[in-house]
Design a protein around this motif. Sequence first.
Motif, PDB file in Angstrom:
ATOM      1  N   TRP A   4     105.463  40.678 -18.293  1.00  0.00           N
ATOM      2  CA  TRP A   4     106.947  40.357 -18.735  1.00  0.00           C
ATOM      3  C   TRP A   4     107.590  40.690 -17.463  1.00  0.00           C
ATOM      4  CZ3 TRP A   4     106.166  42.766 -24.270  1.00  0.00           C
ATOM      5  CH2 TRP A   4     105.580  41.990 -24.947  1.00  0.00           C
ATOM      6  N   GLN A  27     113.423  42.578 -22.956  1.00  0.00           N
ATOM      7  CA  GLN A  27     113.178  41.321 -22.624  1.00  0.00           C
ATOM      8  C   GLN A  27     114.055  40.227 -23.226  1.00  0.00           C
ATOM      9  OE1 GLN A  27     110.574  41.353 -20.713  1.00  0.00           O
ATOM     10  NE2 GLN A  27     110.220  43.345 -21.533  1.00  0.00           N
ATOM     11  N   THR A  65     102.492  44.508 -20.104  1.00  0.00           N
ATOM     12  CA  THR A  65     103.438  45.573 -19.815  1.00  0.00           C
ATOM     13  C   THR A  65     102.740  46.506 -18.557  1.00  0.00           C
ATOM     14  OG1 THR A  65     102.122  46.975 -21.181  1.00  0.00           O
ATOM     15  CG2 THR A  65     104.280  46.124 -22.074  1.00  0.00           C
TER      16      THR A  65
END
Length: 365
Positions: A4, A27, A65
Amino acid sequence: MRSWPVTVEPNYDESLSSWLLRLAMAQGCDPLILSGWLWPAKRIWTLDVDRGLTEQDIAPLCEVTGVTGSVVEQTCLRQLVSRYVEAPLRPNLSWPWVLSIGSRNRLRTGGLQYCPRCISEDRDPYYRRKWRLAWHTCCAKHGIQLVDRCTACASPLEPHRLHASDVHLGICATCRHDLRSVAGEAANRDALRFQEVTDEALDRGTTTYGGREVSVFDWLNAARFFIAILRNRERHVGEAVRSLVERMGIARHAEARCATGLALEMLPVTERTPLLSLAWTMLSVGPDEFVSQANSLGLVRSQLVDERQSLKGVIVEVLDRLPERSVKRRRSPIASSGPKSRQAVMRMFARLERKRRVQKVDVLS
Ligand SMILES: [Zn+2]
Ligand SMILES: [Zn+2]
Protein backbone atom coordinates in the motif's frame (compact mmCIF):
# COMPACT_ATOMS: atom_id res chain seq x y z
CA MET A 1 -0.23 -8.33 -3.89
CA ARG A 2 1.34 -4.86 -4.07
CA SER A 3 2.31 -2.82 -0.99
CA TRP A 4 0.00 0.00 0.00
CA PRO A 5 1.12 3.57 -0.64
CA VAL A 6 1.03 4.70 2.99
CA THR A 7 2.70 2.58 5.66
CA VAL A 8 1.34 2.76 9.20
CA GLU A 9 3.04 0.74 11.93
CA PRO A 10 1.10 -0.37 15.01
CA ASN A 11 1.79 1.83 18.05
CA TYR A 12 2.89 0.46 21.40
CA ASP A 13 0.01 -1.59 22.91
CA GLU A 14 -2.31 -0.75 20.01
CA SER A 15 -5.21 -3.13 19.41
CA LEU A 16 -5.51 -4.89 16.06
CA SER A 17 -8.80 -3.22 15.13
CA SER A 18 -7.39 0.21 15.94
CA TRP A 19 -4.38 -0.39 13.69
CA LEU A 20 -6.57 -1.70 10.84
CA LEU A 21 -8.80 1.37 11.10
CA ARG A 22 -5.85 3.77 11.07
CA LEU A 23 -4.45 1.85 8.09
CA ALA A 24 -7.72 2.34 6.20
CA MET A 25 -7.90 6.05 6.99
CA ALA A 26 -4.26 6.55 6.00
CA GLN A 27 -5.05 5.07 2.56
CA GLY A 28 -8.12 7.36 2.37
CA CYS A 29 -10.57 4.46 2.31
CA ASP A 30 -13.44 3.36 4.55
CA PRO A 31 -12.73 0.44 6.92
CA LEU A 32 -15.27 -1.73 5.05
CA ILE A 33 -13.42 -1.22 1.76
CA LEU A 34 -10.09 -2.15 3.33
CA SER A 35 -11.41 -5.29 5.02
CA GLY A 36 -13.38 -6.34 1.93
CA TRP A 37 -10.27 -6.06 -0.19
CA LEU A 38 -8.01 -7.93 2.25
CA TRP A 39 -10.52 -10.59 3.23
CA PRO A 40 -13.28 -10.71 0.59
CA ALA A 41 -14.90 -13.85 2.03
CA LYS A 42 -15.15 -12.52 5.60
CA ARG A 43 -17.12 -9.85 7.42
CA ILE A 44 -14.49 -9.14 10.02
CA TRP A 45 -16.29 -6.15 11.60
CA THR A 46 -19.07 -8.49 12.74
CA LEU A 47 -16.43 -10.38 14.77
CA ASP A 48 -14.21 -9.36 17.67
CA VAL A 49 -11.22 -8.83 15.41
CA ASP A 50 -9.07 -7.70 18.38
CA ARG A 51 -8.85 -11.29 19.55
CA GLY A 52 -6.66 -12.13 16.56
CA LEU A 53 -6.60 -13.32 12.98
CA THR A 54 -5.75 -16.74 11.65
CA GLU A 55 -2.31 -17.28 10.14
CA GLN A 56 -3.97 -17.43 6.75
CA ASP A 57 -5.60 -14.02 7.30
CA ILE A 58 -2.48 -12.39 8.68
CA ALA A 59 -0.50 -13.21 5.51
CA PRO A 60 -2.13 -10.67 3.12
CA LEU A 61 -1.97 -8.00 5.82
CA CYS A 62 1.79 -8.51 6.20
CA GLU A 63 2.20 -8.46 2.46
CA VAL A 64 0.56 -5.07 1.87
CA THR A 65 1.91 -3.34 5.00
CA GLY A 66 5.40 -4.83 5.20
CA VAL A 67 4.78 -5.49 8.91
CA THR A 68 5.92 -8.90 10.16
CA GLY A 69 3.56 -11.57 11.48
CA SER A 70 5.06 -11.33 14.98
CA VAL A 71 4.36 -7.57 15.10
CA VAL A 72 0.75 -8.24 14.05
CA GLU A 73 0.50 -10.90 16.77
CA GLN A 74 1.56 -8.28 19.35
CA THR A 75 -1.66 -6.39 18.60
CA CYS A 76 -3.87 -9.44 19.23
CA LEU A 77 -5.67 -10.09 22.51
CA ARG A 78 -4.96 -13.82 22.39
CA GLN A 79 -1.30 -13.00 23.01
CA LEU A 80 -2.31 -11.40 26.36
CA VAL A 81 -5.16 -13.73 27.27
CA SER A 82 -3.07 -16.87 26.80
CA ARG A 83 -0.92 -15.67 29.72
CA TYR A 84 -3.76 -15.97 32.23
CA VAL A 85 -5.98 -18.73 30.81
CA GLU A 86 -5.06 -22.38 31.25
CA ALA A 87 -7.47 -24.00 28.76
CA PRO A 88 -7.06 -23.50 24.98
CA LEU A 89 -8.84 -20.35 23.73
CA ARG A 90 -11.99 -21.23 21.80
CA PRO A 91 -12.94 -18.80 19.02
CA ASN A 92 -16.68 -19.29 19.44
CA LEU A 93 -16.81 -18.72 23.18
CA SER A 94 -16.34 -15.58 25.21
CA TRP A 95 -12.89 -15.15 26.74
CA PRO A 96 -12.55 -14.45 30.46
CA TRP A 97 -11.75 -10.83 31.36
CA VAL A 98 -12.14 -9.66 27.74
CA LEU A 99 -14.89 -7.06 27.40
CA SER A 100 -17.72 -8.35 25.27
CA ILE A 101 -18.52 -6.40 22.09
CA GLY A 102 -21.99 -7.99 21.92
CA SER A 103 -22.05 -7.62 18.15
CA ARG A 104 -24.86 -8.33 15.76
CA ASN A 105 -24.06 -7.37 12.19
CA ARG A 106 -21.84 -4.31 12.54
CA LEU A 107 -23.64 -2.88 15.56
CA ARG A 108 -22.24 -3.36 19.05
CA THR A 109 -23.36 -2.99 22.63
CA GLY A 110 -19.95 -2.29 24.17
CA GLY A 111 -16.48 -3.76 24.46
CA LEU A 112 -14.30 -0.70 23.92
CA GLN A 113 -13.18 1.96 26.36
CA TYR A 114 -10.64 4.76 26.19
CA CYS A 115 -8.82 7.47 28.12
CA PRO A 116 -9.78 10.91 26.73
CA ARG A 117 -6.45 12.42 27.72
CA CYS A 118 -4.38 9.62 26.16
CA ILE A 119 -6.11 9.99 22.79
CA SER A 120 -5.95 13.77 22.92
CA GLU A 121 -2.17 13.49 23.37
CA ASP A 122 -1.83 10.99 20.51
CA ARG A 123 -0.59 12.35 17.21
CA ASP A 124 -3.04 9.94 15.60
CA PRO A 125 -5.61 8.74 18.22
CA TYR A 126 -5.61 4.99 18.76
CA TYR A 127 -7.15 2.36 21.05
CA ARG A 128 -4.89 0.48 23.45
CA ARG A 129 -5.07 -3.30 23.54
CA LYS A 130 -5.25 -3.38 27.37
CA TRP A 131 -8.36 -1.20 27.34
CA ARG A 132 -10.17 -4.33 26.16
CA LEU A 133 -9.46 -6.10 29.47
CA ALA A 134 -12.21 -6.06 32.09
CA TRP A 135 -9.88 -5.22 34.98
CA HIS A 136 -8.92 -1.99 33.22
CA THR A 137 -11.15 0.79 34.52
CA CYS A 138 -8.73 3.71 34.73
CA CYS A 139 -5.73 5.27 33.07
CA ALA A 140 -2.74 4.96 35.39
CA LYS A 141 -0.88 7.68 33.48
CA HIS A 142 -3.57 10.36 33.78
CA GLY A 143 -5.33 9.15 36.94
CA ILE A 144 -8.80 9.24 35.40
CA GLN A 145 -11.53 6.70 34.79
CA LEU A 146 -11.82 5.19 31.33
CA VAL A 147 -14.86 6.09 29.22
CA ASP A 148 -16.89 3.44 27.36
CA ARG A 149 -19.64 5.52 25.72
CA CYS A 150 -19.94 8.72 23.82
CA THR A 151 -20.75 11.35 26.43
CA ALA A 152 -22.82 13.29 23.89
CA CYS A 153 -25.16 10.57 22.54
CA ALA A 154 -24.48 7.63 24.95
CA SER A 155 -23.70 5.27 22.05
CA PRO A 156 -21.08 2.57 22.55
CA LEU A 157 -17.72 3.17 20.88
CA GLU A 158 -17.83 1.81 17.33
CA PRO A 159 -14.82 3.22 15.47
CA HIS A 160 -15.19 0.51 12.79
CA ARG A 161 -18.27 2.45 11.57
CA LEU A 162 -16.22 5.60 10.92
CA HIS A 163 -15.44 6.72 7.38
CA ALA A 164 -12.25 7.91 5.74
CA SER A 165 -13.65 11.45 5.90
CA ASP A 166 -13.61 11.28 9.72
CA VAL A 167 -9.80 11.38 9.46
CA HIS A 168 -9.04 9.92 12.90
CA LEU A 169 -10.45 7.53 15.53
CA GLY A 170 -11.22 10.11 18.22
CA ILE A 171 -14.72 10.67 16.84
CA CYS A 172 -18.06 9.11 17.81
CA ALA A 173 -19.28 7.06 14.82
CA THR A 174 -22.92 7.82 15.71
CA CYS A 175 -23.01 11.59 16.37
CA ARG A 176 -19.48 12.71 15.30
CA HIS A 177 -18.76 14.17 18.75
CA ASP A 178 -15.05 14.64 19.44
CA LEU A 179 -14.25 11.94 22.02
CA ARG A 180 -11.09 13.80 23.03
CA SER A 181 -13.06 16.66 24.56
CA VAL A 182 -14.23 14.66 27.61
CA ALA A 183 -12.72 15.84 30.93
CA GLY A 184 -12.85 12.42 32.63
CA GLU A 185 -13.59 11.62 36.26
CA ALA A 186 -10.90 10.91 38.85
CA ALA A 187 -9.85 7.26 38.99
CA ASN A 188 -11.03 5.08 41.87
CA ARG A 189 -7.88 4.50 43.92
CA ASP A 190 -8.52 0.85 44.84
CA ALA A 191 -9.70 -0.13 41.35
CA LEU A 192 -6.52 1.44 39.98
CA ARG A 193 -4.41 -0.48 42.51
CA PHE A 194 -6.07 -3.75 41.46
CA GLN A 195 -5.43 -2.87 37.82
CA GLU A 196 -1.75 -2.11 38.45
CA VAL A 197 -1.14 -5.27 40.49
CA THR A 198 -2.91 -7.41 37.89
CA ASP A 199 -0.97 -5.83 35.03
CA GLU A 200 2.27 -6.54 36.89
CA ALA A 201 1.12 -10.12 37.42
CA LEU A 202 0.37 -10.42 33.73
CA ASP A 203 3.88 -9.25 32.86
CA ARG A 204 5.68 -11.36 35.44
CA GLY A 205 3.35 -14.37 35.43
CA THR A 206 2.98 -14.28 39.22
CA THR A 207 1.98 -12.06 42.12
CA THR A 208 1.48 -12.52 45.86
CA TYR A 209 -1.71 -13.33 47.70
CA GLY A 210 -1.47 -13.50 51.49
CA GLY A 211 2.33 -13.50 51.29
CA ARG A 212 2.40 -16.49 48.97
CA GLU A 213 3.43 -16.44 45.33
CA VAL A 214 0.52 -17.31 43.04
CA SER A 215 0.09 -17.43 39.29
CA VAL A 216 -1.82 -14.71 37.46
CA PHE A 217 -4.42 -17.41 36.71
CA ASP A 218 -4.86 -18.06 40.46
CA TRP A 219 -4.96 -14.35 41.21
CA LEU A 220 -7.74 -13.65 38.72
CA ASN A 221 -9.73 -16.65 39.92
CA ALA A 222 -9.51 -15.38 43.49
CA ALA A 223 -10.63 -11.93 42.31
CA ARG A 224 -13.57 -13.44 40.47
CA PHE A 225 -14.58 -15.39 43.57
CA PHE A 226 -14.70 -12.23 45.70
CA ILE A 227 -16.55 -10.37 42.97
CA ALA A 228 -19.19 -13.13 42.99
CA ILE A 229 -19.59 -12.77 46.77
CA LEU A 230 -19.98 -9.02 46.41
CA ARG A 231 -22.54 -9.40 43.67
CA ASN A 232 -24.48 -12.07 45.54
CA ARG A 233 -24.49 -10.42 48.94
CA GLU A 234 -27.67 -8.45 48.26
CA ARG A 235 -29.48 -11.38 46.69
CA HIS A 236 -29.97 -14.66 48.48
CA VAL A 237 -26.92 -15.35 50.58
CA GLY A 238 -28.13 -14.36 54.02
CA GLU A 239 -26.93 -12.27 56.89
CA ALA A 240 -23.71 -14.20 57.65
CA VAL A 241 -22.21 -13.46 54.22
CA ARG A 242 -23.13 -9.80 54.52
CA SER A 243 -21.39 -9.76 57.91
CA LEU A 244 -18.32 -11.46 56.40
CA VAL A 245 -18.02 -8.79 53.73
CA GLU A 246 -18.37 -6.12 56.40
CA ARG A 247 -15.67 -7.71 58.54
CA MET A 248 -13.35 -7.68 55.56
CA GLY A 249 -13.38 -3.92 55.60
CA ILE A 250 -16.33 -3.11 53.37
CA ALA A 251 -19.11 -0.93 54.69
CA ARG A 252 -22.46 -2.66 54.72
CA HIS A 253 -23.97 -0.32 52.17
CA ALA A 254 -20.86 0.17 50.04
CA GLU A 255 -22.08 0.94 46.55
CA ALA A 256 -21.35 -1.96 44.22
CA ARG A 257 -23.87 -0.96 41.54
CA CYS A 258 -24.08 -4.54 40.36
CA ALA A 259 -27.82 -4.99 40.20
CA THR A 260 -27.98 -6.04 36.55
CA GLY A 261 -26.58 -9.58 36.89
CA LEU A 262 -24.75 -9.40 33.55
CA ALA A 263 -21.37 -11.12 33.28
CA LEU A 264 -18.46 -8.97 34.44
CA GLU A 265 -17.22 -8.73 30.83
CA MET A 266 -20.53 -7.13 29.80
CA LEU A 267 -20.67 -4.52 32.53
CA PRO A 268 -20.01 -0.85 31.80
CA VAL A 269 -16.94 0.70 33.37
CA THR A 270 -19.10 2.52 35.93
CA GLU A 271 -20.29 -0.85 37.29
CA ARG A 272 -16.97 -2.68 37.05
CA THR A 273 -15.11 0.06 38.93
CA PRO A 274 -16.81 -0.32 42.35
CA LEU A 275 -16.77 -4.12 42.06
CA LEU A 276 -13.05 -4.28 41.34
CA SER A 277 -12.35 -1.69 44.00
CA LEU A 278 -14.16 -3.77 46.63
CA ALA A 279 -12.58 -6.99 45.33
CA TRP A 280 -9.18 -5.37 45.90
CA THR A 281 -10.15 -4.68 49.53
CA MET A 282 -11.17 -8.33 50.01
CA LEU A 283 -8.00 -9.64 48.36
CA SER A 284 -5.87 -7.33 50.48
CA VAL A 285 -7.24 -8.90 53.67
CA GLY A 286 -5.51 -12.17 52.72
CA PRO A 287 -6.67 -15.80 52.90
CA ASP A 288 -5.94 -16.40 56.61
CA GLU A 289 -8.09 -13.51 57.81
CA PHE A 290 -10.81 -14.47 55.32
CA VAL A 291 -10.94 -18.06 56.65
CA SER A 292 -10.79 -16.89 60.25
CA GLN A 293 -13.70 -14.46 59.80
CA ALA A 294 -15.76 -17.00 57.82
CA ASN A 295 -15.22 -19.63 60.54
CA SER A 296 -16.13 -17.22 63.31
CA LEU A 297 -19.42 -16.55 61.54
CA GLY A 298 -20.06 -20.28 61.10
CA LEU A 299 -20.03 -20.07 57.32
CA VAL A 300 -19.66 -23.21 55.18
CA ARG A 301 -18.38 -23.53 51.62
CA SER A 302 -21.80 -23.92 50.07
CA GLN A 303 -22.84 -20.50 51.41
CA LEU A 304 -19.94 -18.82 49.66
CA VAL A 305 -19.62 -20.67 46.37
CA ASP A 306 -22.09 -20.05 43.62
CA GLU A 307 -22.98 -23.45 42.12
CA ARG A 308 -22.52 -22.02 38.61
CA GLN A 309 -18.99 -20.93 39.42
CA SER A 310 -16.20 -23.34 38.49
CA LEU A 311 -13.49 -22.32 40.89
CA LYS A 312 -9.87 -23.13 40.25
CA GLY A 313 -6.47 -22.40 41.69
CA VAL A 314 -5.44 -21.15 45.09
CA ILE A 315 -8.92 -19.98 46.09
CA VAL A 316 -10.05 -23.63 46.08
CA GLU A 317 -7.34 -24.42 48.64
CA VAL A 318 -8.51 -21.48 50.75
CA LEU A 319 -12.14 -22.62 50.62
CA ASP A 320 -11.10 -26.18 51.50
CA ARG A 321 -10.24 -24.81 54.93
CA LEU A 322 -13.95 -24.20 55.55
CA PRO A 323 -16.52 -26.88 56.44
CA GLU A 324 -18.03 -28.44 53.32
CA ARG A 325 -21.74 -28.07 53.76
CA SER A 326 -24.40 -27.66 56.39
CA VAL A 327 -27.78 -29.40 56.27
CA LYS A 328 -29.07 -29.10 52.74
CA ARG A 329 -31.70 -26.40 52.46
CA ARG A 330 -34.72 -26.92 50.27
CA ARG A 331 -35.99 -23.98 48.38
CA SER A 332 -39.46 -22.96 49.45
CA PRO A 333 -42.03 -23.86 46.78
CA ILE A 334 -43.63 -20.44 47.11
CA ALA A 335 -40.31 -18.55 46.91
CA SER A 336 -40.64 -17.79 43.21
CA SER A 337 -44.29 -16.84 43.16
CA GLY A 338 -44.09 -13.45 44.87
CA PRO A 339 -43.36 -10.06 43.29
CA LYS A 340 -39.88 -9.70 41.81
CA SER A 341 -37.22 -7.83 43.76
CA ARG A 342 -35.77 -4.56 42.49
CA GLN A 343 -32.51 -6.39 41.60
CA ALA A 344 -34.40 -9.02 39.59
CA VAL A 345 -36.21 -6.31 37.63
CA MET A 346 -32.91 -4.46 37.02
CA ARG A 347 -31.32 -7.65 35.69
CA MET A 348 -34.19 -8.25 33.29
CA PHE A 349 -34.08 -4.63 32.15
CA ALA A 350 -30.32 -4.76 31.45
CA ARG A 351 -30.73 -7.88 29.28
CA LEU A 352 -33.59 -6.31 27.37
CA GLU A 353 -31.57 -3.12 26.85
CA ARG A 354 -28.71 -5.10 25.24
CA LYS A 355 -31.17 -6.85 22.92
CA ARG A 356 -32.95 -3.63 21.99
CA ARG A 357 -30.10 -2.23 19.84
CA VAL A 358 -29.74 -5.54 18.08
CA GLN A 359 -33.44 -5.82 17.29
CA LYS A 360 -33.48 -2.26 15.95
CA VAL A 361 -31.02 -3.37 13.27
CA ASP A 362 -33.11 -6.39 12.37
CA VAL A 363 -36.15 -4.18 11.85
CA LEU A 364 -34.22 -1.72 9.69
CA SER A 365 -32.49 -4.37 7.58
ZN1 LIG B 1 -4.60 8.35 29.78
ZN1 LIG C 1 -21.98 10.19 20.03
